[in-house]
Design a protein around this motif. Structure first.
Motif, PDB file in Angstrom:
ATOM      1  N   LEU A  36       0.806  -1.218   0.000  1.00  5.12           N
ATOM      2  CA  LEU A  36       0.000   0.000   0.000  1.00  5.12           C
ATOM      3  C   LEU A  36       0.840   1.268   0.000  1.00  5.12           C
ATOM      4  CD1 LEU A  36      -2.688  -1.132   2.610  1.00  5.12           C
ATOM      5  CD2 LEU A  36      -2.906  -1.094   0.118  1.00  5.12           C
ATOM      6  N   TYR A  37       1.798   1.349   0.893  1.00  6.98           N
ATOM      7  CA  TYR A  37       2.562   2.593   1.042  1.00  6.98           C
ATOM      8  C   TYR A  37       3.714   2.713   0.058  1.00  6.98           C
ATOM      9  CZ  TYR A  37      -0.359   2.926   5.101  1.00  6.98           C
ATOM     10  OH  TYR A  37      -1.457   2.973   5.913  1.00  6.98           O
ATOM     11  N   LEU A  38       4.394   1.593  -0.204  1.00  4.14           N
ATOM     12  CA  LEU A  38       5.488   1.632  -1.180  1.00  4.14           C
ATOM     13  C   LEU A  38       4.987   1.330  -2.590  1.00  4.14           C
ATOM     14  CD1 LEU A  38       8.309  -0.164   0.849  1.00  4.14           C
ATOM     15  CD2 LEU A  38       7.896   2.293   0.581  1.00  4.14           C
ATOM     16  N   GLU A  39       3.703   1.006  -2.699  1.00  5.26           N
ATOM     17  CA  GLU A  39       3.045   0.728  -3.977  1.00  5.26           C
ATOM     18  C   GLU A  39       3.749  -0.357  -4.785  1.00  5.26           C
ATOM     19  OE1 GLU A  39       2.523   4.541  -5.863  1.00  5.26           O
ATOM     20  OE2 GLU A  39       1.050   5.176  -4.370  1.00  5.26           O
ATOM     21  N   ARG A  40       4.083  -1.443  -4.102  1.00  8.32           N
ATOM     22  CA  ARG A  40       4.670  -2.623  -4.751  1.00  8.32           C
ATOM     23  C   ARG A  40       3.794  -3.826  -4.409  1.00  8.32           C
ATOM     24  NH1 ARG A  40      10.477  -1.386  -2.494  1.00  8.32           N
ATOM     25  NH2 ARG A  40       9.858  -3.168  -1.228  1.00  8.32           N
ATOM     26  N   PRO A  41       2.609  -3.904  -5.041  1.00  8.80           N
ATOM     27  CA  PRO A  41       1.675  -4.962  -4.669  1.00  8.80           C
ATOM     28  C   PRO A  41       2.141  -6.375  -5.020  1.00  8.80           C
ATOM     29  CG  PRO A  41       0.826  -3.729  -6.536  1.00  8.80           C
ATOM     30  CD  PRO A  41       2.051  -3.006  -6.048  1.00  8.80           C
ATOM     31  N   ALA A  42       2.865  -6.557  -6.104  1.00  7.88           N
ATOM     32  CA  ALA A  42       3.259  -7.913  -6.507  1.00  7.88           C
ATOM     33  C   ALA A  42       4.135  -8.594  -5.451  1.00  7.88           C
ATOM     34  CB  ALA A  42       3.950  -7.893  -7.863  1.00  7.88           C
ATOM     35  N   PRO A  43       5.212  -7.948  -4.963  1.00 10.96           N
ATOM     36  CA  PRO A  43       6.005  -8.602  -3.916  1.00 10.96           C
ATOM     37  C   PRO A  43       5.215  -8.769  -2.614  1.00 10.96           C
ATOM     38  CG  PRO A  43       7.202  -6.711  -4.815  1.00 10.96           C
ATOM     39  CD  PRO A  43       5.841  -6.716  -5.419  1.00 10.96           C
ATOM     40  N   ALA A  44       4.344  -7.809  -2.318  1.00 10.28           N
ATOM     41  CA  ALA A  44       3.530  -7.919  -1.103  1.00 10.28           C
ATOM     42  C   ALA A  44       2.590  -9.119  -1.201  1.00 10.28           C
ATOM     43  CB  ALA A  44       2.746  -6.636  -0.884  1.00 10.28           C
ATOM     44  N   LEU A  45       1.973  -9.301  -2.362  1.00  9.98           N
ATOM     45  CA  LEU A  45       1.082 -10.447  -2.553  1.00  9.98           C
ATOM     46  C   LEU A  45       1.838 -11.766  -2.482  1.00  9.98           C
ATOM     47  CD1 LEU A  45      -1.270  -9.028  -5.302  1.00  9.98           C
ATOM     48  CD2 LEU A  45      -1.948  -9.811  -3.017  1.00  9.98           C
ATOM     49  N   ALA A  46       3.038 -11.800  -3.027  1.00  6.34           N
ATOM     50  CA  ALA A  46       3.850 -13.021  -2.943  1.00  6.34           C
ATOM     51  C   ALA A  46       4.135 -13.360  -1.483  1.00  6.34           C
ATOM     52  CB  ALA A  46       5.145 -12.850  -3.721  1.00  6.34           C
ATOM     53  N   ARG A  47       4.474 -12.355  -0.687  1.00  7.01           N
ATOM     54  CA  ARG A  47       4.751 -12.547   0.746  1.00  7.01           C
ATOM     55  C   ARG A  47       3.499 -13.052   1.463  1.00  7.01           C
ATOM     56  NH1 ARG A  47       8.163  -9.740   4.243  1.00  7.01           N
ATOM     57  NH2 ARG A  47       8.622  -8.207   2.631  1.00  7.01           N
TER      58      ARG A  47
END
Length: 78
Positions: A36-47
């Motif tokens: 949300l804050y760093l706007e990197r949804p793909a790595p966040a979703l993988a995690r």
């Protein structure tokens, strides 16, 4: 990132581990910051997806609820 250090200190939960909730909360916070804050949804979703899979396999399904919710939010924003 401080949350990465917290996750490393907690270690991954086991089947009989009472720290599974704490671990899941650290994963959720790291996913929120990254997605949300760093706007990197793909790595966040993988995690998040990896954590959901791990917790589910260990029988900690209650701890996955907030992770599933955040993952759905990130997918909606993609």
């Amino acid at each position: 990132m401080a949350l990465e250090k917290a996750l490393a200190l907690l270690g991954e939960p086991g089947r009989e581990d009472d720290r599974a909730g704490e671990w899941a909360e650290c994963v959720r916070l790291a996913g929120a910051v990254e997605g949300l804050y760093l706007e990197r949804p793909a790595p966040a979703l993988a995690r998040l997806d990896a954590a959901i899979t791990r917790l589910t396999a260990l029988g900690h399904t209650e701890e996955t609820e907030s992770l599933v919710s955040l993952a759905a939010r990130l997918r909606d924003e993609e």
